[in-house]
Design a protein around this motif. Structure first.
Motif, PDB file in Angstrom:
ATOM      1  N   GLU A 127       0.803  -1.214   0.000  1.00  0.00           N
ATOM      2  CA  GLU A 127       0.000   0.000   0.000  1.00  0.00           C
ATOM      3  C   GLU A 127       0.847   1.280   0.000  1.00  0.00           C
ATOM      4  N   THR A 128       2.144   1.168   0.322  1.00  0.00           N
ATOM      5  CA  THR A 128       3.007   2.349   0.389  1.00  0.00           C
ATOM      6  C   THR A 128       3.679   2.669  -0.945  1.00  0.00           C
ATOM      7  N   LEU A 129       3.514   1.800  -1.937  1.00  0.00           N
ATOM      8  CA  LEU A 129       4.195   1.980  -3.219  1.00  0.00           C
ATOM      9  C   LEU A 129       3.331   2.784  -4.195  1.00  0.00           C
ATOM     10  N   PRO A 130       3.970   3.499  -5.125  1.00  0.00           N
ATOM     11  CA  PRO A 130       3.195   4.226  -6.150  1.00  0.00           C
ATOM     12  C   PRO A 130       2.497   3.228  -7.066  1.00  0.00           C
ATOM     13  N   ILE A 131       1.386   3.639  -7.655  1.00  0.00           N
ATOM     14  CA  ILE A 131       0.663   2.727  -8.534  1.00  0.00           C
ATOM     15  C   ILE A 131       1.470   2.508  -9.827  1.00  0.00           C
ATOM     16  N   ALA A 132       1.167   1.412 -10.520  1.00  0.00           N
ATOM     17  CA  ALA A 132       1.990   0.939 -11.634  1.00  0.00           C
ATOM     18  C   ALA A 132       2.162   1.969 -12.745  1.00  0.00           C
ATOM     19  N   LYS A 133       1.107   2.688 -13.101  1.00  0.00           N
ATOM     20  CA  LYS A 133       1.199   3.612 -14.240  1.00  0.00           C
ATOM     21  C   LYS A 133       2.157   4.768 -13.960  1.00  0.00           C
ATOM     22  N   GLU A 134       2.505   4.973 -12.698  1.00  0.00           N
ATOM     23  CA  GLU A 134       3.437   6.026 -12.337  1.00  0.00           C
ATOM     24  C   GLU A 134       4.890   5.569 -12.431  1.00  0.00           C
TER      25      GLU A 134
END
Length: 249
Positions: free
Chosen positions: A119-126
């Motif tokens: 939950e702490t990671l940026p989403i994939a498209k970013e």
């Protein structure tokens, strides 16, 4: 073979009748009888995602009849799914794995003190190219063996799911209350990292169908090993009382 694995295999074997029934027509894809085929519950088209699911499968898992990795294989585009089988994995004999291990966007779903919350990671498209999400497919002892036998895996960023999601794979004993099957792990990871909660719902439809079929045909709901031990119900804790014969004199 671990005791739990042996008992599970024995339970499956005990259900085989002495005289095999007439062979039922099978689905060419999931290899299950058509009456209990979960393929109709797959998405009508492969799900469009930015990330890639990478399954490193222990040979012992391939032999099981109630596997969930195929559900992912038939739900995702071929370019976004990779399944490799073996006891040891190395980039030296697999060019695609070499690229995956070298990528900074590769994640290993493996809980532990070094693991960060998804939950702490940026989403994939970013991230530009999305994530490579590695999942070790097998029992927990088998997964630990795969991890121990691959030095390159230890260099990959470890992540874990902290949503406290309870497994819906109730026809197979899980080691802990929060342990998830392969398809559940992928579904939860993709829903978080792709920023799309509906992915989880779609990916879990075949699993729910499989469990429903098995329970309807006499399978029992399995509690986790952790639950059984916590409540004094695990076979290692049971004291079996064999009554003495009583005689009238």
């Amino acid at each position: 073979m671990a005791e739990d694995d042996f008992n599970e295999v024995f339970q499956e074997l005990s259900c085989i009748p002495a005289d095999p029934p007439k062979k039922r027509e099978q689905c060419h894809r999931c290899r299950r009888p058509l009456t209990v085929c979960w393929c109709p519950f797959l998405p009508s088209e492969p799900l469009q995602i930015n990330s890639t699911i990478v399954i490193l499968q222990h040979p012992g898992e391939e032999k099981r009849c109630l596997r969930t990795a195929p559900m992912l294989e038939y739900s995702l585009p071929k370019a976004n799914f990779l399944l490799l089988k073996g006891r040891r994995f190395s980039s030296s004999n697999n060019e695609r794995l070499k690229h995956i291990f070298a990528s900074p966007n590769t994640l290993l779903c493996y809980p532990g003190p070094r693991a960060v919350s998804l939950e702490t990671l940026p989403i994939a498209k970013e991230t530009g190219d999305g994530y490579n999400i590695i999942i070790l497919d097998g029992t927990w002892p088998q997964a630990k063996s795969l991890y121990a036998n691959c030095a390159e895996l230890k260099k990959v960023k470890q992540v874990q799911i902290n949503s406290k999601m309870a497994s819906e794979y109730v026809i197979r004993t899980q080691p802990t209350e929060t342990a998830l099957s392969t398809v559940e792990t992928a579904a939860e990871a993709l829903s978080i990292l792709e920023g799309n909660p509906t992915l989880k719902e779609v990916l879990l439809q075949p699993l729910k169908a499989l469990c429903g079929f098995q329970l309807a045909h006499g399978a029992l709901t399995h509690q986790s090993k952790e639950f059984l031990i916590k409540n004094g119900l695990h076979k290692s804790q049971m004291n079996f009382y064999i009554p003495q014969k009583e005689y009238l004199v």
